[in-house]
Scaffold this motif. Structure first.
Motif, PDB file in Angstrom:
ATOM      1  N   GLU A  42      10.817 -49.184 -27.053  1.00 12.13           N
ATOM      2  CA  GLU A  42      10.177 -50.377 -26.495  1.00 12.13           C
ATOM      3  C   GLU A  42       9.098 -50.890 -27.453  1.00 12.13           C
ATOM      4  OE1 GLU A  42       8.764 -49.243 -22.621  1.00 12.13           O
ATOM      5  OE2 GLU A  42      10.736 -49.516 -21.707  1.00 12.13           O
ATOM      6  N   PRO A  43       8.860 -52.204 -27.489  1.00 14.17           N
ATOM      7  CA  PRO A  43       9.458 -53.246 -26.643  1.00 14.17           C
ATOM      8  C   PRO A  43      10.763 -53.816 -27.165  1.00 14.17           C
ATOM      9  CG  PRO A  43       7.759 -54.221 -28.001  1.00 14.17           C
ATOM     10  CD  PRO A  43       7.763 -52.745 -28.329  1.00 14.17           C
ATOM     11  N   ALA A  44      11.244 -53.355 -28.321  1.00 16.49           N
ATOM     12  CA  ALA A  44      12.470 -53.930 -28.877  1.00 16.49           C
ATOM     13  C   ALA A  44      13.662 -53.715 -27.946  1.00 16.49           C
ATOM     14  CB  ALA A  44      12.752 -53.336 -30.252  1.00 16.49           C
ATOM     15  N   ILE A  45      13.793 -52.484 -27.427  1.00 14.71           N
ATOM     16  CA  ILE A  45      14.859 -52.153 -26.480  1.00 14.71           C
ATOM     17  C   ILE A  45      14.235 -51.383 -25.333  1.00 14.71           C
ATOM     18  CG2 ILE A  45      17.103 -51.055 -26.137  1.00 14.71           C
ATOM     19  CD1 ILE A  45      17.567 -51.199 -29.115  1.00 14.71           C
ATOM     20  N   SER A  46      14.430 -51.853 -24.128  1.00 13.97           N
ATOM     21  CA  SER A  46      13.767 -51.243 -22.979  1.00 13.97           C
ATOM     22  C   SER A  46      14.310 -49.854 -22.665  1.00 13.97           C
ATOM     23  CB  SER A  46      13.930 -52.136 -21.744  1.00 13.97           C
ATOM     24  OG  SER A  46      15.261 -52.076 -21.238  1.00 13.97           O
ATOM     25  N   GLY A  47      13.459 -49.051 -22.039  1.00 16.31           N
ATOM     26  CA  GLY A  47      13.876 -47.716 -21.637  1.00 16.31           C
ATOM     27  C   GLY A  47      15.014 -47.746 -20.634  1.00 16.31           C
ATOM     28  N   GLU A  48      15.020 -48.749 -19.761  1.00 20.11           N
ATOM     29  CA  GLU A  48      16.089 -48.856 -18.771  1.00 20.11           C
ATOM     30  C   GLU A  48      17.435 -49.095 -19.438  1.00 20.11           C
ATOM     31  OE1 GLU A  48      17.191 -51.370 -14.700  1.00 20.11           O
ATOM     32  OE2 GLU A  48      15.736 -52.170 -16.126  1.00 20.11           O
ATOM     33  N   ILE A  49      17.458 -49.962 -20.440  1.00 21.14           N
ATOM     34  CA  ILE A  49      18.706 -50.211 -21.166  1.00 21.14           C
ATOM     35  C   ILE A  49      19.163 -48.949 -21.873  1.00 21.14           C
ATOM     36  CG2 ILE A  49      19.665 -51.358 -23.213  1.00 21.14           C
ATOM     37  CD1 ILE A  49      18.261 -53.882 -22.371  1.00 21.14           C
ATOM     38  N   MET A  50      18.255 -48.265 -22.534  1.00 20.06           N
ATOM     39  CA  MET A  50      18.637 -47.069 -23.278  1.00 20.06           C
ATOM     40  C   MET A  50      19.176 -45.984 -22.345  1.00 20.06           C
ATOM     41  SD  MET A  50      18.364 -47.604 -26.475  1.00 20.06           S
ATOM     42  CE  MET A  50      18.539 -45.903 -27.025  1.00 20.06           C
ATOM     43  N   ARG A  51      18.555 -45.826 -21.187  1.00 19.53           N
ATOM     44  CA  ARG A  51      19.029 -44.809 -20.238  1.00 19.53           C
ATOM     45  C   ARG A  51      20.433 -45.142 -19.742  1.00 19.53           C
ATOM     46  NH1 ARG A  51      19.260 -44.595 -14.926  1.00 19.53           N
ATOM     47  NH2 ARG A  51      18.029 -46.503 -14.683  1.00 19.53           N
ATOM     48  N   LEU A  52      20.646 -46.379 -19.323  1.00 17.32           N
ATOM     49  CA  LEU A  52      21.965 -46.769 -18.838  1.00 17.32           C
ATOM     50  C   LEU A  52      23.006 -46.730 -19.948  1.00 17.32           C
ATOM     51  CD1 LEU A  52      20.965 -49.793 -16.561  1.00 17.32           C
ATOM     52  CD2 LEU A  52      21.816 -47.553 -15.802  1.00 17.32           C
ATOM     53  N   HIS A  53      22.614 -47.189 -21.121  1.00 19.04           N
ATOM     54  CA  HIS A  53      23.536 -47.243 -22.253  1.00 19.04           C
ATOM     55  C   HIS A  53      24.027 -45.841 -22.631  1.00 19.04           C
ATOM     56  CE1 HIS A  53      24.309 -49.634 -26.256  1.00 19.04           C
ATOM     57  NE2 HIS A  53      25.393 -49.067 -25.792  1.00 19.04           N
ATOM     58  N   HIS A  54      23.104 -44.903 -22.667  1.00 21.29           N
ATOM     59  CA  HIS A  54      23.438 -43.534 -23.059  1.00 21.29           C
ATOM     60  C   HIS A  54      24.053 -42.752 -21.914  1.00 21.29           C
ATOM     61  CE1 HIS A  54      22.423 -39.216 -23.810  1.00 21.29           C
ATOM     62  NE2 HIS A  54      22.861 -39.516 -25.025  1.00 21.29           N
ATOM     63  N   GLN A  55      23.388 -42.726 -20.772  1.00 19.57           N
ATOM     64  CA  GLN A  55      23.797 -41.862 -19.664  1.00 19.57           C
ATOM     65  C   GLN A  55      25.013 -42.385 -18.906  1.00 19.57           C
ATOM     66  OE1 GLN A  55      21.854 -38.777 -18.530  1.00 19.57           O
ATOM     67  NE2 GLN A  55      21.707 -39.092 -20.736  1.00 19.57           N
ATOM     68  N   LYS A  56      25.236 -43.686 -18.912  1.00 24.05           N
ATOM     69  CA  LYS A  56      26.356 -44.265 -18.177  1.00 24.05           C
ATOM     70  C   LYS A  56      27.490 -44.702 -19.109  1.00 24.05           C
ATOM     71  CE  LYS A  56      24.313 -43.800 -14.192  1.00 24.05           C
ATOM     72  NZ  LYS A  56      24.792 -42.801 -13.190  1.00 24.05           N
ATOM     73  N   HIS A  57      27.189 -45.598 -20.027  1.00 20.71           N
ATOM     74  CA  HIS A  57      28.256 -46.169 -20.856  1.00 20.71           C
ATOM     75  C   HIS A  57      28.820 -45.148 -21.851  1.00 20.71           C
ATOM     76  CE1 HIS A  57      27.913 -50.276 -19.367  1.00 20.71           C
ATOM     77  NE2 HIS A  57      26.606 -50.076 -19.333  1.00 20.71           N
ATOM     78  N   HIS A  58      27.944 -44.543 -22.671  1.00 17.89           N
ATOM     79  CA  HIS A  58      28.454 -43.569 -23.632  1.00 17.89           C
ATOM     80  C   HIS A  58      29.072 -42.373 -22.910  1.00 17.89           C
ATOM     81  CE1 HIS A  58      27.707 -41.211 -27.646  1.00 17.89           C
ATOM     82  NE2 HIS A  58      28.946 -41.116 -27.213  1.00 17.89           N
ATOM     83  N   ALA A  59      28.445 -41.942 -21.848  1.00 19.31           N
ATOM     84  CA  ALA A  59      28.982 -40.802 -21.097  1.00 19.31           C
ATOM     85  C   ALA A  59      30.371 -41.103 -20.544  1.00 19.31           C
ATOM     86  CB  ALA A  59      28.037 -40.434 -19.955  1.00 19.31           C
ATOM     87  N   THR A  60      30.616 -42.344 -20.161  1.00 18.36           N
ATOM     88  CA  THR A  60      31.934 -42.721 -19.648  1.00 18.36           C
ATOM     89  C   THR A  60      32.980 -42.681 -20.753  1.00 18.36           C
ATOM     90  OG1 THR A  60      30.976 -44.098 -17.912  1.00 18.36           O
ATOM     91  CG2 THR A  60      33.253 -44.568 -18.536  1.00 18.36           C
TER      92      THR A  60
END
Length: 236
Positions: free
Chosen positions: A49-67
């Motif tokens: 942050e602030p370039a990339i929010s923590g919420e985006i990083m969490r969802l991106h890693h834990q949801k999208h990459h994990a899928t």
């Protein structure tokens, strides 16, 4: 066109195109398929942050990459079963899932390494051999950023924009790939030094539909030290 998929416990490599061995031979050489795992991030979710929010990083890693990891592992297990049964139709049907989800795992594993918190040197421009090569091939670092931003903004739908090294020609280039296609699909000699995810899931929660703002800000957390190390190792 044959697809050879090779996997280890920690890493994945995809080989696509002419010259790849048939799937049955690859599976026989590999034996029982080994699944891949979701890599840990080398920083906290909110560290960019602030370039990339923590919420985006969490969802991106834990949801999208994990899928991608889960679906690749599932497809790989199904591939082994299909090959052992000699079910050619099932083998062909699985190639799309293997390419998409395997590519998603490969691309994101690179992407996390391409980013670094500002407090740890993220955003510092490239130096040394890579910095000189960028000046030689693009005129300046600023020209490279402008070119990658333009290519990323112009990419329709989902995909990636890459700074690539052709290890045979020893030249840098900017490339784009659609969906989750890894850079190797553009050429077997191309090595990804830096990749930017331009799927909407990488920025929409923060930047909405203004993709150029995301592209402008991500350079503030780019890990040029990593890109430089890859560049020098490939050409060593």
């Amino acid at each position: 066109m044959a697809l050879r998929t090779l996997a280890s416990k920690k890493t994945l490599s995809l080989a696509l195109g002419g010259g790849a061995r048939p799937l049955a031979a690859a599976a026989a050489a590999r034996g029982v398929a080994t699944t891949v795992s979701l890599p840990d991030l080398p920083y906290d979710f909110g560290a960019l942050e602030p370039a990339i929010s923590g919420e985006i990083m969490r969802l991106h890693h834990q949801k999208h990459h994990a899928t991608y990891v889960a679906n690749y592992n599932k497809a790989l297990e199904q591939l082994d079963a299909a090959v052992s049964k000699g079910d050619a139709s099932a083998v062909v049907q699985l190639q799309g899932a293997i390419k998409f989800n395997g590519g998603g795992h490969v691309n994101h594993s690179i992407f996390w390494k391409n980013l670094k918190p500002i407090s740890e040197g993220g955003g510092e421009p490239p130096h040394g051999k890579l910095g000189w090569a960028i000046d030689e091939h693009f005129g300046s670092f600023e020209a490279l950023v402008k070119k990658m931003n333009a290519e990323g903004a112009a990419l329709q739908g989902s995909g990636w924009v890459w700074l690539a090294l052709d290890k045979e020609a020893k030249k840098l280039s900017v490339e784009t790939t659609p969906n989750q296609d890894p850079l190797v699909t553009k050429g077997a000699s191309l090595v990804p030094l830096l990749g930017i995810d331009v799927w909407e899931h990488a920025y929409y929660l923060q930047y909405k539909n203004v993709k150029p703002d995301y592209l402008n800000n991500i350079w503030k957390v780019m890990n040029w030290k990593y890109a430089g190390e890859v560049y020098e190792n490939v050409l060593a």
